[in-house]
Design an enzyme around this catalytic site. Structure first.
Site, PDB file in Angstrom:
ATOM      1  N   GLU A 174     -16.023   6.683   5.904  1.00 45.40           N
ATOM      2  CA  GLU A 174     -14.982   6.105   6.901  1.00 45.40           C
ATOM      3  C   GLU A 174     -14.785   7.070   8.136  1.00 45.40           C
ATOM      4  O   GLU A 174     -14.974   8.094   7.971  1.00 45.40           O
ATOM      5  CB  GLU A 174     -13.797   5.467   6.164  1.00 45.40           C
ATOM      6  N   LYS A 187      -2.521   6.987   0.979  1.00 47.07           N
ATOM      7  CA  LYS A 187      -2.466   7.290   2.644  1.00 47.07           C
ATOM      8  C   LYS A 187      -1.457   8.498   2.607  1.00 47.07           C
ATOM      9  O   LYS A 187      -0.148   8.149   2.655  1.00 47.07           O
ATOM     10  CB  LYS A 187      -2.063   5.933   3.344  1.00 47.07           C
ATOM     11  N   ARG A 199       0.949  -1.180   0.019  1.00 48.12           N
ATOM     12  CA  ARG A 199       0.113   0.003  -0.042  1.00 48.12           C
ATOM     13  C   ARG A 199       0.867   1.169  -0.053  1.00 48.12           C
ATOM     14  O   ARG A 199       0.644   2.206  -0.530  1.00 48.12           O
ATOM     15  CB  ARG A 199      -0.951   0.174   1.260  1.00 48.12           C
TER      16      ARG A 199
HETATM   17  N1  PLP Z   1      -9.379   4.760   7.131  1.00 47.65           N
HETATM   18  C1  PLP Z   1      -8.220   5.667   7.225  1.00 47.65           C
HETATM   19  C2  PLP Z   1      -8.558   7.003   6.924  1.00 47.65           C
HETATM   20  C3  PLP Z   1      -7.186   5.494   7.911  1.00 47.65           C
HETATM   21  O1  PLP Z   1      -6.324   6.503   8.083  1.00 47.65           O
HETATM   22  C4  PLP Z   1      -6.757   4.127   8.172  1.00 47.65           C
HETATM   23  C5  PLP Z   1      -5.615   3.758   8.955  1.00 47.65           C
HETATM   24  O2  PLP Z   1      -4.994   4.548   9.686  1.00 47.65           O
HETATM   25  C6  PLP Z   1      -7.793   3.230   8.142  1.00 47.65           C
HETATM   26  C7  PLP Z   1      -8.940   3.490   7.380  1.00 47.65           C
HETATM   27  C8  PLP Z   1      -7.562   1.817   8.550  1.00 47.65           C
HETATM   28  O3  PLP Z   1      -6.837   1.207   7.742  1.00 47.65           O
HETATM   29  P1  PLP Z   1      -5.921  -0.147   8.362  1.00 47.65           P
HETATM   30  O4  PLP Z   1      -6.760  -1.133   8.606  1.00 47.65           O
HETATM   31  O5  PLP Z   1      -5.109  -0.559   7.162  1.00 47.65           O
HETATM   32  O6  PLP Z   1      -4.893   0.320   9.647  1.00 47.65           O
END
Ligand code: PLP
Length: 301
Positions: free
Chosen positions: A182, A149, A50
């Site tokens: 989210e 990200k 990612r």
């Molecule tokens: N959504 C956002 C905006 C995030 O920043 C994160 C993690 O920091 C997630 C979802 C969850 O992702 P993960 O399960 O890969 O930690």
């Protein structure tokens, strides 16, 4: 405490980045957060995949390969004698004079920070956390795609400020169409009652089209639900769908699967689907840690 900066470990007091770094000037860069259990970085390959995907989406060429990053992470953990930790890898566009042209920066800046993991209070898992639906909308995917990200986190920070002002732990953001997207650092799930046709409850979560980060924990939760014959609907949902749900939970690498006890004024109890998936998730972590320790032992022989 040691930090990995560019090509080496340095004491934290020497871990300095220029004021001309475009990460500082423009929030131009990408990052990943990982959790380390008993010396093993959980889902390391998935996080690195990612990281490179985010970088390629902003045309940031990470000039070194994933093995270099893996080595840097483990060296940082050893140097700080950490077995249960939080790891953050950041890659910024790097040093360059003022201006938006990415070619002003010749080398990305690379940082690994590792800190002792502070467990979340057990009460969060037993009783759930309070969340709100924020007024701040999630970035439109045609503006700044949430699948990147990025270290430009103001969208999420503004929603988090709203949550804090209302005494809530997390804020759920809607997308520009008013559909559930989210949390500020988490993905959202909710459980609907079994219908006349379905015998088992239905697990719902916004689809990637809603404009979300496709969380690694989210992916595991969906697989576990399907394995346990819980039907999953990745779709498009309104806040009312959330309010009328039986159970709500959040997923994130560091918090794992955390139940929600309140969204705005609506309360929920910690339900059986949330508990089942969290237990199953912890088993996945345990098996992953065991098999990764075994393979690193074999590698050393
Ligand atoms: N959504 C956002 C905006 C995030 O920043 C994160 C993690 O920091 C997630 C979802 C969850 O992702 P993960 O399960 O890969 O930690």
């Amino acid at each position: 405490m040691y930090v990995y900066l560019n090509d080496r470990l340095v004491p934290v007091s020497d871990a300095k980045v220029s004021v001309f770094d475009h990460g500082f000037l423009y929030g131009d860069g990408v990052f990943e957060t990982m959790r380390v259990y008993d010396g093993v970085v959980f889902m390391l390959n998935e996080h690195l995949y990612r990281l490179y995907r985010s970088a390629s989406m902003i045309r940031l060429d990470i000039s070194f390969d994933p093995d270099f990053i893996k080595k840097a992470i483990y060296e940082t953990l050893y140097a700080n004698k950490l077995r249960n930790a939080y790891v953050r890898v950041t890659v910024s566009r790097g040093y360059g004079s003022v201006g938006l042209d990415t070619e002003l920066c010749k080398e990305p800046t690379f940082v690994v920070i590792a800190e002792e993991f502070k467990e979340y209070p057990e009460s969060y898992y037993r009783g759930g956390v309070k969340v709100i639906v924020a007024k701040t909308r999630r970035n439109h995917k045609d503006a700044l795609n949430p699948q990147i990200k990025s270290i430009n986190f103001l969208n999420n920070i503004l929603a988090k400020i709203e949550a804090k002002e209302k005494g809530a732990y997390e804020a759920i953001m809607l997308n520009s169409e008013g559909r559930v997207a989210e949390g500020t650092i988490s993905n959202v799930f909710f459980v609907k009652e079994a219908g006349a046709i379905r015998e088992s409850p239905l697990l719902c979560t916004p689809s990637k089209d809603a404009g979300i980060l496709d969380g690694i924990t989210r992916g595991i939760a969906i697989n576990l639900a399907e394995r346990d014959s819980i039907m999953v609907n990745e779709g498009s949902f309104t806040p009312e769908d959330l309010y009328s749900a039986l159970e709500v939970f959040l997923t994130n690498t560091t918090m794992e699967i955390i139940p929600v006890c309140q969204v705005d004024n609506v309360r929920y109890s910690v339900g059986s689907v949330t508990k089942l998936l969290h237990e199953a998730y912890r088993k996945v972590v345990k098996d992953y840690v065991t098999s990764n320790k075994l393979s690193s032992l074999k590698g050393r022989r």
